[in-house]
Design a protein around this motif. Structure first.
Motif, PDB file in Angstrom:
ATOM      1  N   ARG A   4       3.957  17.824   0.530  1.00  0.00           N
ATOM      2  CA  ARG A   4       4.999  16.955   0.868  1.00  0.00           C
ATOM      3  C   ARG A   4       4.498  15.662   1.482  1.00  0.00           C
ATOM      4  NH1 ARG A   4      10.922  17.524   1.666  1.00  0.00           N
ATOM      5  NH2 ARG A   4      10.487  19.746   1.271  1.00  0.00           N
ATOM      6  N   ASP A   5       4.988  14.482   1.145  1.00  0.00           N
ATOM      7  CA  ASP A   5       4.365  13.313   1.567  1.00  0.00           C
ATOM      8  C   ASP A   5       2.861  13.195   1.726  1.00  0.00           C
ATOM      9  OD1 ASP A   5       7.345  12.493   1.865  1.00  0.00           O
ATOM     10  OD2 ASP A   5       7.315  13.309   3.873  1.00  0.00           O
ATOM     11  N   GLY A   6       2.387  13.754   0.683  1.00  0.00           N
ATOM     12  CA  GLY A   6       0.983  13.514   0.935  1.00  0.00           C
ATOM     13  C   GLY A   6       0.183  14.265   1.497  1.00  0.00           C
ATOM     14  N   ARG A   7       0.683  15.510   2.340  1.00  0.00           N
ATOM     15  CA  ARG A   7      -0.059  16.551   2.932  1.00  0.00           C
ATOM     16  C   ARG A   7       0.316  17.860   2.433  1.00  0.00           C
ATOM     17  NH1 ARG A   7       1.608  13.096   7.410  1.00  0.00           N
ATOM     18  NH2 ARG A   7      -0.020  11.912   8.289  1.00  0.00           N
ATOM     19  N   ILE A   8      -0.613  18.748   2.554  1.00  0.00           N
ATOM     20  CA  ILE A   8      -0.376  20.337   2.142  1.00  0.00           C
ATOM     21  C   ILE A   8       0.692  20.701   3.535  1.00  0.00           C
ATOM     22  CG2 ILE A   8      -1.339  22.321   1.944  1.00  0.00           C
ATOM     23  CD1 ILE A   8      -2.113  20.687  -0.378  1.00  0.00           C
TER      24      ILE A   8
ATOM     25  N   GLU B 286       1.004  -1.179   0.073  1.00  0.00           N
ATOM     26  CA  GLU B 286      -0.026  -0.034   0.006  1.00  0.00           C
ATOM     27  C   GLU B 286       0.897   1.451   0.073  1.00  0.00           C
ATOM     28  OE1 GLU B 286      -3.145   0.134   3.110  1.00  0.00           O
ATOM     29  OE2 GLU B 286      -3.947  -1.564   2.072  1.00  0.00           O
ATOM     30  N   VAL B 287       0.307   2.240  -0.922  1.00  0.00           N
ATOM     31  CA  VAL B 287       1.274   3.542  -0.906  1.00  0.00           C
ATOM     32  C   VAL B 287       0.256   4.448  -0.624  1.00  0.00           C
ATOM     33  CG1 VAL B 287       2.704   4.868  -2.616  1.00  0.00           C
ATOM     34  CG2 VAL B 287       3.024   2.432  -2.809  1.00  0.00           C
ATOM     35  N   GLU B 288       0.481   5.366   0.429  1.00  0.00           N
ATOM     36  CA  GLU B 288      -0.433   6.300   0.740  1.00  0.00           C
ATOM     37  C   GLU B 288       0.160   7.880   0.053  1.00  0.00           C
ATOM     38  OE1 GLU B 288       0.056   6.470   4.823  1.00  0.00           O
ATOM     39  OE2 GLU B 288      -1.701   4.977   5.076  1.00  0.00           O
ATOM     40  N   ALA B 289      -0.433   8.063  -1.307  1.00  0.00           N
ATOM     41  CA  ALA B 289      -0.328   8.993  -2.073  1.00  0.00           C
ATOM     42  C   ALA B 289      -0.663  10.360  -1.320  1.00  0.00           C
ATOM     43  CB  ALA B 289      -0.876   8.830  -3.477  1.00  0.00           C
ATOM     44  N   LEU B 290      -1.964  10.367  -0.922  1.00  0.00           N
ATOM     45  CA  LEU B 290      -2.187  11.621  -0.193  1.00  0.00           C
ATOM     46  C   LEU B 290      -2.757  11.102   1.104  1.00  0.00           C
ATOM     47  CD1 LEU B 290      -4.503  13.235  -3.103  1.00  0.00           C
ATOM     48  CD2 LEU B 290      -2.082  14.032  -2.231  1.00  0.00           C
ATOM     49  N   ARG B 291      -2.527  12.023   2.144  1.00  0.00           N
ATOM     50  CA  ARG B 291      -3.080  11.519   3.518  1.00  0.00           C
ATOM     51  C   ARG B 291      -3.493  12.783   4.204  1.00  0.00           C
ATOM     52  NH1 ARG B 291       2.297   8.861   5.840  1.00  0.00           N
ATOM     53  NH2 ARG B 291       3.600  10.424   4.598  1.00  0.00           N
ATOM     54  N   GLY B 292      -5.154  12.741   4.066  1.00  0.00           N
ATOM     55  CA  GLY B 292      -5.862  13.937   4.490  1.00  0.00           C
ATOM     56  C   GLY B 292      -5.620  15.399   3.881  1.00  0.00           C
ATOM     57  N   VAL B 293      -5.921  15.498   2.797  1.00  0.00           N
ATOM     58  CA  VAL B 293      -5.672  16.866   1.851  1.00  0.00           C
ATOM     59  C   VAL B 293      -7.082  17.391   1.967  1.00  0.00           C
ATOM     60  CG1 VAL B 293      -5.104  18.030  -0.270  1.00  0.00           C
ATOM     61  CG2 VAL B 293      -3.783  16.065   0.623  1.00  0.00           C
ATOM     62  N   ASP B 294      -7.031  18.866   2.535  1.00  0.00           N
ATOM     63  CA  ASP B 294      -7.943  19.609   2.278  1.00  0.00           C
ATOM     64  C   ASP B 294      -7.447  20.848   1.427  1.00  0.00           C
ATOM     65  OD1 ASP B 294     -10.094  18.725   4.511  1.00  0.00           O
ATOM     66  OD2 ASP B 294      -8.039  18.952   5.682  1.00  0.00           O
ATOM     67  N   LEU B 295      -8.224  21.094   0.373  1.00  0.00           N
ATOM     68  CA  LEU B 295      -7.683  22.317  -0.733  1.00  0.00           C
ATOM     69  C   LEU B 295      -9.012  22.467  -1.435  1.00  0.00           C
ATOM     70  CD1 LEU B 295      -5.232  23.708  -1.830  1.00  0.00           C
ATOM     71  CD2 LEU B 295      -5.159  22.028  -3.522  1.00  0.00           C
TER      72      LEU B 295
END
Lengths: 232, 389
Positions: free
Chosen positions: A222-226, A25-34
């Motif tokens: 960076r690393d799936g987070r804003i 499993e690769v977590e490309a995005l981790r809880g993005v709000d935009l």
């Protein structure tokens, strides 16, 4: 819901399953709000592997989040059928890719026509619109050329013309100058700025500060987070 | 739809060599189907025509039983004796024609050898279509008279009025029949009585009976069968109506046609698998392009249609070319049969029905073969497709 927001990501996660058995499993995005506001020119900056392309795909309804919601013009697209997503991509969104991604079998004109073919635009109207767009990107003379007969800069300009074919609200560009030399890249960037001035919302993802410099707003990922930006 | 067809065509043209190779695969299959099916039709039409000329009010009395399948008369050529006067008394029996079939020794100037000969009653020409090229037919009282097929006449260098020897007896050529007759043109005809005299027999090989006006052929055939059983005490002869014989022959030809069609179908199947293989390769090769099409808003159904049209077009192209070549083969077969066997043994077997059917079928085969690859293309995940190198 803010009418001025074209697309909003709320707590978006994207997990890819990779490998032969899809066990990694690769977590490309981790809880993005935009949110992307109508008419703005946004640059999403980040190193490669930071999840910025995934972010772009989600904004353009090319992909669906693993968790969280994506609202496109106020509508939750997370549970829409593939055909409904295709319709949004066709009418509301235009994509520009780093490697141009033109159809190698179609001429410049044919490539610009493509989104209109899928939209069912009548041939005459389609040709007129495609010619108008090609002239706008300065390629009227090359409409019969295949992508392989065009330079990188020319191909990217055809790609921009194609992205604008169905008059989208949102133009999404993924490292649009990544495969171009500086000078040619500048030409493509000014074309994007011009498009933005004409009222099309533009979002670019890039690792290149020069590209980000022409945007009116910047966010960092960076690393799936804003992790920061002009307004964060 | 029309615009998607354009995209499909571009895809085909982009990989010309492979498209053509795939088309050739279909072409071979379709050529085989058209050539073999039309050959079957050719034979059926020819048989139908000869039966029509003979007339459906005619019955044949033959030794043995009428077999099913490929059989036909079990002992063609065997002879039997029959009381013609008594037969003519059976209710419903009209005209009776007699025939004796044998190979006999013939000599004319420097040529000599065995020839197929038919000893016939004078009225046999009312049962068989015989086109007279020269001279006349048999008349009552003709004894040592012979009518030659045109090919025999040419080989022996004989004309009407010439003489020749048959089984050491002198004969006069009274007529020559042309290749359009329903008899082999390398046979000769002599009067039945003379034939029986030569061979020292009173038998015949075949009796033709025409039903009298107002009688149904089947009924008369039953009466004749009863008569034969009564007078002979056993069922060694069978009465066959033309319809029965026609049916048996058509059934045999039908089975033959289906068998040939089946073999051709295998060739077509192989061609279809070729299309499938090409389309899978095309989908793989154009994965990225499919991703792009999805990115610019193509629906899955539209992508599927593009690939189905591509494979369907390959099928259609192969079908059109294959039909053309198959039709040419049929013409060649008919011409070759005529050259080799004389007379019109085959009819042209190409019909509009066949052509349209085959074209539709080849498009269908192409599309079906493309179905799975097209579905695979349509179901690709756009993001993964775009990332595909």
């Amino acid at each position: 819901m803010n009418d001025e927001v074209i697309v909003r990501l709320e707590g978006v996660w994207k997990v890819y399953r990779m490998g032969r058995r899809r066990k990694i499993e690769v977590e490309a995005l981790r809880g993005v709000d935009l949110g992307v506001e109508r008419g703005e020119f946004l640059a999403v900056m980040g190193p490669s592997g930071s999840g910025k392309s995934t972010l772009l795909h989600l904004m353009g309804c090319l992909d669906r989040p693993t968790r969280g919601r994506v609202l496109f013009e106020g509508e939750d697209v997370t549970r829409l059928k593939p055909s409904a997503l295709a319709r949004i991509r066709n009418r509301r969104v235009g994509f520009v890719f780093q490697s141009f991604n033109l159809s190698p079998t179609l001429s410049a004109l044919g490539n610009v026509e493509l989104p209109m073919i899928f939209a069912g635009v009548p041939r005459k109207e389609r040709l007129a619109r495609a010619r108008e767009l090609l002239s706008r990107v300065g390629l009227s003379e090359r409409e019969r050329h295949l992508p392989s007969e065009l330079s990188g800069g020319e191909q990217q300009r055809v790609a921009i013309a194609r992205a604008l074919a169905n008059s989208p609200d949102l133009l999404l560009a993924d490292e649009p100058t990544g495969n171009l030399d500086t000078e040619t890249g500048q030409g493509v960037l000014s074309l994007l700025s011009e498009t933005n001035r004409e009222g099309v919302t533009v979002a670019v993802v890039t690792h290149d500060p020069e590209v980000a410099a022409i945007a009116r707003r910047r966010v960092r990922i960076r690393d799936g987070r804003i992790v920061g930006g002009d307004d964060v | 739809m029309f615009d998607l067809l354009g995209i499909a065509l571009r895809g085909l043209l982009h990989r010309k060599k492979r498209s053509w190779l795939t088309i050739i695969g279909i072409l071979i299959g379709i050529t085989a189907v058209v050539a073999l099916v039309s050959l079957g039709t050719s034979m059926q039409l020819a048989v139908k025509r000869s039966f029509e000329e003979l007339g459906y009010d005619v019955m044949m009395i033959l030794p043995g039983e009428l077999g099913g399948g490929f059989g036909g008369p079990a002992s063609f050529g065997a002879s039997f004796e029959i009381d013609v006067d008594a037969l003519s008394q059976v209710e419903g029996v009209g005209e009776i024609g007699l025939m004796y079939y044998a190979s006999i020794y013939v000599k004319a100037s420097e040529n000599e050898g065995f020839l197929d000969a038919l000893g016939v009653s004078e009225n046999i020409f009312s049962f068989f279509k015989v086109e007279q090229a020269a001279g006349r037919r048999f008349a009552p009282g003709d004894r040592n008279a012979v009518i030659l097929g045109v090919e025999v006449a040419e080989e022996l260098g004989l004309e009407v009025g010439d003489t020749m020897e048959i089984e050491d007896r002198p004969f006069t050529v009274i007529g020559i029949y042309s290749a359009d007759s329903r008899l082999d043109e390398d046979a000769i005809l002599i009067p039945l009585a003379t034939m029986q005299d030569i061979l020292g027999t009173r038998g015949v090989s075949m009796v033709f009976v025409r039903a009298a006006p107002g009688y149904r052929v089947e009924e008369v055939a039953k009466r004749i069968e009863a008569f034969l059983y009564e007078t002979r005490g056993r069922r060694d002869l069978s009465v066959q109506t033309m319809e029965e014989v026609h049916e048996v022959v058509q059934r045999a030809l039908g089975i033959l046609g289906a068998f040939l069609g089946g073999i051709a179908g295998i060739a077509l199947l192989v061609g279809g698998i070729g299309v499938m293989n090409t389309m899978y390769t095309a989908v793989l090769e154009r994965t990225r392009e499919i991703g792009v099409m999805k990115a610019v808003g193509a629906r899955n159904s539209q992508i599927m249609l593009v690939f189905l049209l591509e494979s369907g077009l390959m099928g259609l192209m192969g079908g059109a070319l294959g039909t053309g070549i198959g039709a040419l083969l049929n013409f060649a077969a008919v011409a070759a049969a005529k050259a080799a066997l004389g007379a019109r043994v085959l009819e042209y077997g190409i019909s509009w029905w066949l052509v349209l059917g085959v074209l539709g079928f080849s498009f269908l085969v192409g599309s079906l073969a493309g179905l799975l690859p097209a579905r695979a293309a349509a179901k690709l995940d756009p993001v993964e497709a775009l990332r595909y190198e």
